[in-house]
Design a protein around this motif. Structure first.
Motif, PDB file in Angstrom:
ATOM      1  N   LEU A 274      56.511  40.419  76.843  1.00  0.00           N
ATOM      2  CA  LEU A 274      56.051  41.752  76.452  1.00  0.00           C
ATOM      3  C   LEU A 274      54.671  42.069  76.992  1.00  0.00           C
ATOM      4  CD1 LEU A 274      57.072  42.160  72.698  1.00  0.00           C
ATOM      5  CD2 LEU A 274      57.807  43.581  74.610  1.00  0.00           C
ATOM      6  N   ASP A 275      53.864  41.028  77.110  1.00  0.00           N
ATOM      7  CA  ASP A 275      52.483  41.206  77.541  1.00  0.00           C
ATOM      8  C   ASP A 275      52.106  40.106  78.522  1.00  0.00           C
ATOM      9  OD1 ASP A 275      49.933  42.258  77.704  1.00  0.00           O
ATOM     10  OD2 ASP A 275      49.204  41.208  75.923  1.00  0.00           O
ATOM     11  N   PRO A 276      52.683  40.140  79.732  1.00  0.00           N
ATOM     12  CA  PRO A 276      52.428  39.061  80.713  1.00  0.00           C
ATOM     13  C   PRO A 276      50.996  39.074  81.212  1.00  0.00           C
ATOM     14  CG  PRO A 276      53.626  40.861  81.745  1.00  0.00           C
ATOM     15  CD  PRO A 276      53.555  41.175  80.272  1.00  0.00           C
ATOM     16  N   GLU A 277      50.543  37.907  81.651  1.00  0.00           N
ATOM     17  CA  GLU A 277      49.178  37.777  82.170  1.00  0.00           C
ATOM     18  C   GLU A 277      49.024  38.586  83.463  1.00  0.00           C
ATOM     19  OE1 GLU A 277      46.626  36.234  80.859  1.00  0.00           O
ATOM     20  OE2 GLU A 277      47.725  35.516  79.104  1.00  0.00           O
TER      21      GLU A 277
ATOM     22  N   PHE B 160      63.286  22.696  69.722  1.00  0.00           N
ATOM     23  CA  PHE B 160      62.298  23.006  70.753  1.00  0.00           C
ATOM     24  C   PHE B 160      62.780  23.972  71.838  1.00  0.00           C
ATOM     25  CE2 PHE B 160      59.625  19.016  69.804  1.00  0.00           C
ATOM     26  CZ  PHE B 160      58.712  19.764  69.089  1.00  0.00           C
ATOM     27  N   PRO B 161      64.002  23.817  72.385  1.00  0.00           N
ATOM     28  CA  PRO B 161      64.461  24.777  73.408  1.00  0.00           C
ATOM     29  C   PRO B 161      64.521  26.216  72.873  1.00  0.00           C
ATOM     30  CG  PRO B 161      65.843  22.825  73.427  1.00  0.00           C
ATOM     31  CD  PRO B 161      64.992  22.720  72.202  1.00  0.00           C
ATOM     32  N   ILE B 162      64.923  26.376  71.619  1.00  0.00           N
ATOM     33  CA  ILE B 162      64.974  27.710  71.011  1.00  0.00           C
ATOM     34  C   ILE B 162      63.564  28.253  70.839  1.00  0.00           C
ATOM     35  CG2 ILE B 162      65.751  29.040  69.010  1.00  0.00           C
ATOM     36  CD1 ILE B 162      67.755  26.722  68.456  1.00  0.00           C
ATOM     37  N   LEU B 163      62.660  27.387  70.382  1.00  0.00           N
ATOM     38  CA  LEU B 163      61.264  27.783  70.190  1.00  0.00           C
ATOM     39  C   LEU B 163      60.629  28.226  71.508  1.00  0.00           C
ATOM     40  CD1 LEU B 163      58.972  27.947  68.105  1.00  0.00           C
ATOM     41  CD2 LEU B 163      58.431  25.553  68.610  1.00  0.00           C
ATOM     42  N   GLU B 164      60.919  27.495  72.580  1.00  0.00           N
ATOM     43  CA  GLU B 164      60.405  27.862  73.903  1.00  0.00           C
ATOM     44  C   GLU B 164      60.930  29.222  74.332  1.00  0.00           C
ATOM     45  OE1 GLU B 164      61.578  24.629  76.371  1.00  0.00           O
ATOM     46  OE2 GLU B 164      60.012  23.271  75.637  1.00  0.00           O
ATOM     47  N   GLY B 165      62.199  29.492  74.034  1.00  0.00           N
ATOM     48  CA  GLY B 165      62.794  30.785  74.384  1.00  0.00           C
ATOM     49  C   GLY B 165      62.167  31.933  73.615  1.00  0.00           C
ATOM     50  N   ILE B 166      61.884  31.702  72.340  1.00  0.00           N
ATOM     51  CA  ILE B 166      61.241  32.727  71.509  1.00  0.00           C
ATOM     52  C   ILE B 166      59.856  33.065  72.053  1.00  0.00           C
ATOM     53  CG2 ILE B 166      60.257  33.184  69.215  1.00  0.00           C
ATOM     54  CD1 ILE B 166      62.545  31.384  68.094  1.00  0.00           C
TER      55      ILE B 166
ATOM     56  N   GLU C 271      58.766  32.541  75.112  1.00  0.00           N
ATOM     57  CA  GLU C 271      58.931  33.178  76.425  1.00  0.00           C
ATOM     58  C   GLU C 271      59.249  34.664  76.274  1.00  0.00           C
ATOM     59  OE1 GLU C 271      62.061  33.043  80.169  1.00  0.00           O
ATOM     60  OE2 GLU C 271      61.640  31.175  79.076  1.00  0.00           O
ATOM     61  N   ALA C 272      60.127  34.986  75.322  1.00  0.00           N
ATOM     62  CA  ALA C 272      60.497  36.384  75.081  1.00  0.00           C
ATOM     63  C   ALA C 272      59.280  37.186  74.628  1.00  0.00           C
ATOM     64  CB  ALA C 272      61.598  36.458  74.031  1.00  0.00           C
TER      65      ALA C 272
ATOM     66  N   LEU D 199      60.822  38.449  65.533  1.00  0.00           N
ATOM     67  CA  LEU D 199      60.895  37.541  66.680  1.00  0.00           C
ATOM     68  C   LEU D 199      62.351  37.286  67.073  1.00  0.00           C
ATOM     69  CD1 LEU D 199      58.146  34.939  65.716  1.00  0.00           C
ATOM     70  CD2 LEU D 199      58.060  36.533  67.642  1.00  0.00           C
ATOM     71  N   TYR D 200      63.217  37.194  66.068  1.00  0.00           N
ATOM     72  CA  TYR D 200      64.639  36.983  66.344  1.00  0.00           C
ATOM     73  C   TYR D 200      65.221  38.176  67.103  1.00  0.00           C
ATOM     74  CZ  TYR D 200      69.645  36.453  65.657  1.00  0.00           C
ATOM     75  OH  TYR D 200      70.995  36.352  65.878  1.00  0.00           O
ATOM     76  N   SER D 201      64.904  39.382  66.655  1.00  0.00           N
ATOM     77  CA  SER D 201      65.419  40.586  67.321  1.00  0.00           C
ATOM     78  C   SER D 201      64.962  40.631  68.774  1.00  0.00           C
ATOM     79  CB  SER D 201      64.934  41.842  66.584  1.00  0.00           C
ATOM     80  OG  SER D 201      65.430  41.867  65.272  1.00  0.00           O
ATOM     81  N   LEU D 202      63.701  40.241  68.993  1.00  0.00           N
ATOM     82  CA  LEU D 202      63.146  40.199  70.347  1.00  0.00           C
ATOM     83  C   LEU D 202      63.901  39.177  71.198  1.00  0.00           C
ATOM     84  CD1 LEU D 202      60.652  41.504  71.848  1.00  0.00           C
ATOM     85  CD2 LEU D 202      59.426  39.405  71.290  1.00  0.00           C
TER      86      LEU D 202
END
Length: 231
Positions: free
Chosen positions: A228-231, A215-221, A223-224, A160-163
Motif C-alpha cells: 500500500l505504501d512502498p518505499e 510464518f508464511p502467512i505472516l509474511e504475506g500479510i 507484504e500486502a 489486515l485479513y481483508s487486505l
C-alpha cells in the motif's frame, strides 16, 4: 466577539474556528467548479490518478484505492473506462484488484485483470463470487474476538485479513483458519505496538498451532500491507 473575549479557548482551536469561513468558501468554490465541469471532486481526484504516469507509480496505490472506494455506483458507471484501465495498468496490484472488485460489484462481467506476475487473466465467476463474499471476514473477526477478547485487536486483524484476502486473489489464502488467525493476531499486535511481554511462540500456543506454519502467512500479510505504501 466571544472568541476575542474568552480566555478559555485554546489558541490553536481558535485559529481552526477562524479558518472555518475560508474553508467553507474554498469547498463551495470547488463544488461549483465541479458542477461546471460536470464531475465531482472524487471523480476529479480519480482523473488525476489515472494518467499514464500516475498509474505507473506504485506510491499512488493507497490514493487510488481511496479514490475508488469514494465512488458511488453512478460514478463508477460514468468513469467505467478509467476504472477498467486501472485493472491492467496500475503499478500496485491491490489497486488493480480493488478496481476489478468495484466493477464486478456494479454488475460488470467478463473483466480482465493483470495478476502479480504481470499476466492478463480472466477470473472465473466462482473466483469473482468469492471476492464479493464478506462472510470469511466476519468469520475471522468472530474467531479473533473469541481468542483475544480484544475489540481493537480483532478489528485490526480483520482489516489486515481483508487486505491480504484481496492481495492473494484469485488464489485462496493457504492455511487453516487457526493458523491464519494466529498470524493476524501477531500482525495486529505488531501494528498496534502491544508490548506486554507475550512472544510469538506464546501466541502460537494460545491458537494451538505450529509457529512454522504461521510464518508464511505472516509474511504475506506484511507484504500486502507494505504494498500500500512502498518505499
Amino acid at each position: 466577539t466571544f472568541l476575542d473575549n474568552s480566555p478559555y479557548i485554546n489558541q490553536g482551536v481558535e485559529e481552526i474556528i477562524r479558518e472555518y469561513p475560508k474553508k467553507i468558501e474554498q469547498s463551495e468554490a470547488k463544488y461549483i467548479a465541479s458542477l461546471k465541469r460536470g464531475s465531482t471532486e472524487e471523480e476529479d481526484t480519480l482523473k488525476e490518478l489515472v494518467t499514464p504516469k500516475a498509474l505507473q507509480d506504485p506510491k499512488n496505490t493507497s490514493d487510488l484505492i481511496s479514490a475508488l472506494y469514494s465512488l458511488n455506483p453512478e460514478q463508477v458507471k460514468k468513469n467505467h473506462d478509467d476504472i477498467l484501465r486501472i485493472t491492467t495498468d496500475a503499478a500496485g496490484y491491490l489497486a488493480r484488484v480493488v478496481a476489478f472488485l468495484i466493477l464486478i460489484d456494479c454488475g460488470y462481467t467478463n473483466l480482465s485483470l493483470k495478476n502479480k506476475k504481470g499476466f492478463i487473466i480472466k477470473p472465473t465467476k466462482g473466483e469473482t463470487d468469492r471476492l464479493l463474499d464478506t462472510s470469511p471476514s466476519q468469520e475471522i473477526n468472530n474467531l479473533l474476538m473469541s481468542i483475544t477478547k480484544d475489540v481493537s485487536l480483532s478489528e485490526t486483524g480483520t482489516s489486515l485479513y481483508s487486505l491480504y484476502y484481496l492481495y492473494t486473489f484469485p488464489e485462496l489464502i493457504k492455511g487453516t483458519k487457526y493458523e491464519i488467525g494466529c498470524a493476524l493476531h501477531i500482525a495486529s499486535r505488531y501494528y498496534m505496538q502491544v508490548n506486554d511481554g507475550l512472544k510469538e511462540e506464546d501466541i502460537a500456543k494460545i491458537w494451538n498451532v505450529d509457529l512454522k506454519t504461521v510464518f508464511p502467512i505472516l509474511e504475506g500479510i506484511i507484504e500486502a500491507d507494505e504494498s500500500l505504501d512502498p518505499e
